[in-house]
Design an enzyme around this catalytic site. Sequence first.
Site, PDB file in Angstrom:
ATOM      1  N   ALA A  89       0.818  -1.206   0.000  1.00 55.00           N
ATOM      2  CA  ALA A  89       0.000   0.000   0.000  1.00 55.00           C
ATOM      3  C   ALA A  89       0.853   1.259   0.000  1.00 55.00           C
ATOM      4  O   ALA A  89       1.728   1.421   0.850  1.00 55.00           O
ATOM      5  CB  ALA A  89      -0.902  -0.016   1.227  1.00 55.00           C
TER       6      ALA A  89
ATOM      7  N   ASP B  32      -0.198   4.220   0.942  1.00 55.70           N
ATOM      8  CA  ASP B  32      -1.465   4.655   1.531  1.00 55.70           C
ATOM      9  C   ASP B  32      -1.846   6.091   1.236  1.00 55.70           C
ATOM     10  O   ASP B  32      -3.016   6.403   1.126  1.00 55.70           O
ATOM     11  CB  ASP B  32      -1.427   4.447   3.049  1.00 55.70           C
ATOM     12  CG  ASP B  32      -1.560   2.981   3.419  1.00 55.70           C
ATOM     13  OD1 ASP B  32      -2.635   2.421   3.192  1.00 55.70           O
ATOM     14  OD2 ASP B  32      -0.580   2.405   3.919  1.00 55.70           O
TER      15      ASP B  32
ATOM     16  N   GLY C 126      -0.878   8.087  -1.427  1.00 61.86           N
ATOM     17  CA  GLY C 126      -1.217   8.296  -2.832  1.00 61.86           C
ATOM     18  C   GLY C 126      -2.391   7.444  -3.282  1.00 61.86           C
ATOM     19  O   GLY C 126      -3.073   7.783  -4.246  1.00 61.86           O
TER      20      GLY C 126
ATOM     21  N   GLY D 232      -5.101   8.260   0.734  1.00 62.82           N
ATOM     22  CA  GLY D 232      -5.098   9.595   1.326  1.00 62.82           C
ATOM     23  C   GLY D 232      -5.103   9.580   2.837  1.00 62.82           C
ATOM     24  O   GLY D 232      -6.034   9.086   3.471  1.00 62.82           O
ATOM     25  N   ALA D 233      -4.052  10.117   3.422  1.00 60.48           N
ATOM     26  CA  ALA D 233      -3.976  10.214   4.885  1.00 60.48           C
ATOM     27  C   ALA D 233      -4.984  11.224   5.423  1.00 60.48           C
ATOM     28  O   ALA D 233      -5.358  11.175   6.590  1.00 60.48           O
ATOM     29  CB  ALA D 233      -2.561  10.607   5.319  1.00 60.48           C
TER      30      ALA D 233
ATOM     31  N   ALA E 191      -7.494   0.805   6.679  1.00 58.65           N
ATOM     32  CA  ALA E 191      -8.119  -0.517   6.836  1.00 58.65           C
ATOM     33  C   ALA E 191      -7.749  -1.133   8.183  1.00 58.65           C
ATOM     34  O   ALA E 191      -8.355  -0.796   9.202  1.00 58.65           O
ATOM     35  CB  ALA E 191      -7.780  -1.436   5.674  1.00 58.65           C
ATOM     36  N   ASN E 192      -6.734  -1.976   8.229  1.00 56.96           N
ATOM     37  CA  ASN E 192      -6.388  -2.655   9.472  1.00 56.96           C
ATOM     38  C   ASN E 192      -5.519  -1.822  10.405  1.00 56.96           C
ATOM     39  O   ASN E 192      -5.649  -1.877  11.611  1.00 56.96           O
ATOM     40  CB  ASN E 192      -5.685  -3.986   9.166  1.00 56.96           C
ATOM     41  CG  ASN E 192      -4.536  -3.841   8.188  1.00 56.96           C
ATOM     42  OD1 ASN E 192      -4.757  -3.377   7.056  1.00 56.96           O
ATOM     43  ND2 ASN E 192      -3.330  -4.200   8.575  1.00 56.96           N
ATOM     44  N   TYR E 193      -4.593  -1.028   9.841  1.00 56.52           N
ATOM     45  CA  TYR E 193      -3.615  -0.302  10.656  1.00 56.52           C
ATOM     46  C   TYR E 193      -4.102   1.090  11.031  1.00 56.52           C
ATOM     47  O   TYR E 193      -4.819   1.712  10.268  1.00 56.52           O
ATOM     48  CB  TYR E 193      -2.303  -0.123   9.875  1.00 56.52           C
ATOM     49  CG  TYR E 193      -1.221  -1.112  10.280  1.00 56.52           C
ATOM     50  CD1 TYR E 193      -0.562  -0.999  11.489  1.00 56.52           C
ATOM     51  CD2 TYR E 193      -0.866  -2.156   9.431  1.00 56.52           C
ATOM     52  CE1 TYR E 193       0.430  -1.904  11.847  1.00 56.52           C
ATOM     53  CE2 TYR E 193       0.132  -3.063   9.781  1.00 56.52           C
ATOM     54  CZ  TYR E 193       0.768  -2.924  10.992  1.00 56.52           C
ATOM     55  OH  TYR E 193       1.751  -3.815  11.347  1.00 56.52           O
TER      56      TYR E 193
ATOM     57  N   ASP F 115      17.075  26.716  -3.951  1.00 60.06           N
ATOM     58  CA  ASP F 115      15.861  26.326  -3.233  1.00 60.06           C
ATOM     59  C   ASP F 115      15.674  24.819  -3.395  1.00 60.06           C
ATOM     60  O   ASP F 115      15.469  24.329  -4.506  1.00 60.06           O
ATOM     61  CB  ASP F 115      14.667  27.095  -3.814  1.00 60.06           C
ATOM     62  CG  ASP F 115      13.400  26.902  -2.989  1.00 60.06           C
ATOM     63  OD1 ASP F 115      13.466  26.249  -1.928  1.00 60.06           O
ATOM     64  OD2 ASP F 115      12.342  27.398  -3.409  1.00 60.06           O
TER      65      ASP F 115
END
Lengths: 699, 699
Positions: free
Chosen positions: A302, A304, A306, A309-310, A386-388, A596
């Site tokens: 995963a 996750d 991308g 979405g966190a 999901a699980n985590y 930069d």
Amino acid sequence: MGSKVADLPHPFDPLSLDEIAHAIGLVRKAHGEVFFNVVSLQEPRKAEMTAWLENPEIAPRPKRIADVVVIAPGGKVYDGLVDLADSKIIHWEHAEGQQPIITMEELQLVEHIVRKDPKVIEQCILSGVAPEDMHKVYCDPWTIGYDERFGNNVRLQQALMYYRPEVDNCQYQYPLDFCPIYDADKGEIIHIDIPKIRRPLSTAPPMDYIPAAVEARGGYRNNLKPINITQPEGVSFKLDGRWLEWQNWKFHIGFNYREGIVLNDITFNDKGTVRPIFYRLSLAEMVVPYGNPEAPHHRKHALDQGEYGAGYMTNSLSLGCDCKGSIHYLDAEFPTRNGGVTTIKNAICIHEEDAGILFKHSDFRDDSVIVTRGRKLIIQQIFTAANYEYVVAWTFHQDGTIAPEIKLTGILNTYAMLEDEDTHGWGTQVYPGVNAHNHQHLFCLRIDANVDGPNNTVFVGDAVPSPHPVGSPENFYGNGFYNKRTKLATEGESKTDYNGATSRTWEIANTNKLNPYSKKPVSYKLVSREVPGLMPKEGSLVWKRASFARHAVHVTKYRDDELWPAGRHVPQTSGEPSRGLAEWIGDGTTSIDNTDIVLWHTFGVTHFPSPEDFPVMPAEPMMLLLRPRNFFAGNPVMDVPPSYCSTPSQVAAGKLGVLDATDKLSTLAFANGAVRVNGTNGAAAASCCSSKTNGVNGH
Amino acid sequence: MGSKVADLPHPFDPLSLDEIAHAIGLVRKAHGEVFFNVVSLQEPRKAEMTAWLENPEIAPRPKRIADVVVIAPGGKVYDGLVDLADSKIIHWEHAEGQQPIITMEELQLVEHIVRKDPKVIEQCILSGVAPEDMHKVYCDPWTIGYDERFGNNVRLQQALMYYRPEVDNCQYQYPLDFCPIYDADKGEIIHIDIPKIRRPLSTAPPMDYIPAAVEARGGYRNNLKPINITQPEGVSFKLDGRWLEWQNWKFHIGFNYREGIVLNDITFNDKGTVRPIFYRLSLAEMVVPYGNPEAPHHRKHALDQGEYGAGYMTNSLSLGCDCKGSIHYLDAEFPTRNGGVTTIKNAICIHEEDAGILFKHSDFRDDSVIVTRGRKLIIQQIFTAANYEYVVAWTFHQDGTIAPEIKLTGILNTYAMLEDEDTHGWGTQVYPGVNAHNHQHLFCLRIDANVDGPNNTVFVGDAVPSPHPVGSPENFYGNGFYNKRTKLATEGESKTDYNGATSRTWEIANTNKLNPYSKKPVSYKLVSREVPGLMPKEGSLVWKRASFARHAVHVTKYRDDELWPAGRHVPQTSGEPSRGLAEWIGDGTTSIDNTDIVLWHTFGVTHFPSPEDFPVMPAEPMMLLLRPRNFFAGNPVMDVPPSYCSTPSQVAAGKLGVLDATDKLSTLAFANGAVRVNGTNGAAAASCCSSKTNGVNGH
């Protein structure tokens, strides 16, 4: 719908409910009924933004632009930009062969379809599920990662299958061994991956963490006395809109569907001079590769942020539960799939914690002493993939240190196994019939550096012994060692790995400004020790898709829109070519010397599960530090009021004038004599930091 | 003098004041006037102790024996053992050519002699100190380490010289450039090391952290609101004598002059079965090598525990200052040089802290959730080694993890430099004229393992990719990886280094007992990421003297009295041959497979100073973990009462029966509307963990 936007939003602010609704309205008007995948702030172009931040009176205020992704009928994906003030779609493009993020709503749909699919039902029955029990069948839909059999023109999810005997059982103890593939456009199951060796549904009794299960096993422990944490005079931070000020720090707190918390324009007030440090900090991507090489488990990796979405997956936090004390919350606002808007209440929590001793020193001659306690500020979110669960805490310290901390908890991803089947080392039987595969959690911290100005340079620092041998005049006793600094001059050279043997650090320096005393460039140092290499091999699917994870550090020259190092649209990328970081770096010749720059740091843990992690995992923390080195001209926290201080002259004069601001609420544990079982009871504590000996004086 | 000992002391208990006095009396009677260096518990022989612990009714109670070191007239050192019950000296031996620990009292003497020494005065004047200002000259006396010019038959200290313009100034900002050598037996300066390049006393203005200095610079910040931490119902731990019980843990808290805190017989009550884990844990030694190869700086490599004693140097802690909340203290009792006894009040503090989220999981389908907060127990001491302070916290978690944590604070050791002189990379100018040399802090954690019984085996664990190439049938997608376990079969094989690339861990396993589910041996895993190699080279003085620091891990078979890995008497050891660990391991052929073993772990930091660390260092923390892996048959904290829990069936039924033990004292930061500057004010927090969205429901 939310309240009216009274003031103009700050250019860094996330889109408000009204702005999201406005963008949706404009897109609908132009393009009809589509599914809304993303409606989020397009961050201001840096040049414009910087000009405006420096000169808000003169420079034009950056426009509010909505970044929009929709899925039109037929599964056609469009990227768009909407100018909100002008009510105009300024960009609209078909994203051919690309699959945007899978939203929570899309995930929710799959389980219902899976349960009704005749071929899935057939497999469930084969596994030992009674036909009338299909409502007890669950699935965690994941993006398919990438499967070469299906490519990326069809929007797919893979359904990791589980069974729950009762609705309140933890489903991860009853995995099913087959994997349906769901076509989002058709809304149906198009294929089922069936393993060669079949593993029927486990018949082990449930092992649950829900109250009823704990009660059945004898109940909860009752030997924890409360610890109360209160701030009767309120908090020490201020918020002005989304600008936070605390202990010389000032920064803007943003949030988006993808990265969750985004911190912008982080500055530190150094005795009246506001010094920029980071233009933007975020967790920009992550990957969780699983280590079982047997297909189709290779698809479990995963990305996750991308892929889901966190921000979209973030929890609604609650007082006294996810955090204690005096808390401020910020909500998150998102579009819904059908063009509505929604709010996640309390998506971000902000609070202070006591940080233990900030500094202490005693003079051994006379017991004069200073003890000063520290404080930290935590900007936190928790998201459930999901699980985590991932607890992400951006921790600010008074001394100029920023310590991003992540705690892993939640539940292991599991797969079916025959009881005591050989896992071949790719996983662990954490409970009878439950195989938890080896995996890594690798996070990519994006550091848009601005250390005393935009032009920065990165150096690798390695602790190495003197090159001269023992016995040589230059190193006679063999003890010489130093910090070997190596400049990373180009994007190509910047690809660097961790080196535990040299305690490697990376220094983000401003070579144009030297510390007045050390004459070294002012810098922030990345001190990170949880830096496993990417276990999937060079050329592997994960290696290709998650190019950011190939090295601990990459550095790129800043370019607008290079935000997400596995690419903009991550689901179903093949990695050929690699999107994101590898693509941006290309041949690696771009200079990153005194310009930069953005530093991308991949860190995390490698997790070999054990039964202790099941059925729910005690939180496993990891932390890294961004520390000022040669940045300040001295310890920047000397003006934090000490809890206690007595100087040598005060000690000599019998303690006149001793500063004593000791916390008076602390008590002796057994002062009332009630608890201690045996032995001499709580003699009164020495008055604070007083002379340490009695009896025959040793001094 | 202390109170009478009513009960028989436990065999693990440190010697009481009475026992110390009794031993001193017996020695005096037999040997007349001597200086007392050590009078400390000789720990019970393990075989006897184990037999007694298992069968206290039948096995003989181990005797109380005092381990005594004295310095007789003429500088003669004697090691003795005193049987306290029989009032008998059972061992007395001249320790030829050995120098025992240097006590605080011995250190105190040097400064007074230095100030009066004509040759020192001469050097001070040369440096720019006015002759009438010799009372402003200070020294930090250190053991000489080892200096081949003087050997080890004469008891020596080197005096690191400083000047304080005013008594309350931090002396480390005015180092003097020469180094007198003090002969303890003669009580005089026998030599002065004078550098080739002279560096006169700095004329920079003082930069101090004392209140007067802070006030003069504008005063203390006044923007920190109090955080109150209280336990109105008392603490959750029990003490019976020095036996502590808390959250299934039980262990004995000892303390000695050398290691400070010693934890014995650490067990965990696993659902009614008391399971041993460690027989003994301590910080057994440390070394702080400085990296400037120019003589005599090579002599700066303090083995602080063996040379001065983490117990002797320990601070008297104070309530609400060094720790907050409900604290219990234990005192430490020692002999004085002249045969008295002395108490360090509050040498150890014991308290609990909130540990944030212990575990959490939400089901993304329905927002059912469990959140459980964790608690930790901290057994702490702080010791001051001249300039530095070490905060040593033995932290116990509910999930079976022990996390030793060390914080470094205090003041850098400094040396004189000409303003802006080239440090050649061996140090940093942290303030004009102040050179802080590179150094390491390397600690040796001694783990006397007892994981489910005395016979244990150590394995190295390395995370490595599958050996099969991408595209091969065994690893087609290239994602395979596993934990490669390598048994350490002999003491010689046990010499292992850290490997950051494989996230190396060390597993202390009991191969005689397998986890019922994983079928792997029950184990405790050492997870330690701050593991720099020893910078002084192979064959260097430090390498020879501190053999424990040559590798991250050594494992030895248990043998009584092998406690301190740089040897029993550390000052002035030449390292030829190396004392302690190298000597015990010898040719390395002793088996450590499935036997009673001790694991020695060296960890720490490499410190390149910067001006931020001056004049006093913000605390720098480091931590490692001893984690149960395959030890328990499941998550051992499921019975910790959750703050909040709602199950899917409860959510579906409209939240009947929801468990809500949320902390009700937490508040919204801006609930009173008083503090927030702008923007919408504290909307009420969502009720705990309730459904996360409002507005158009996305689910």
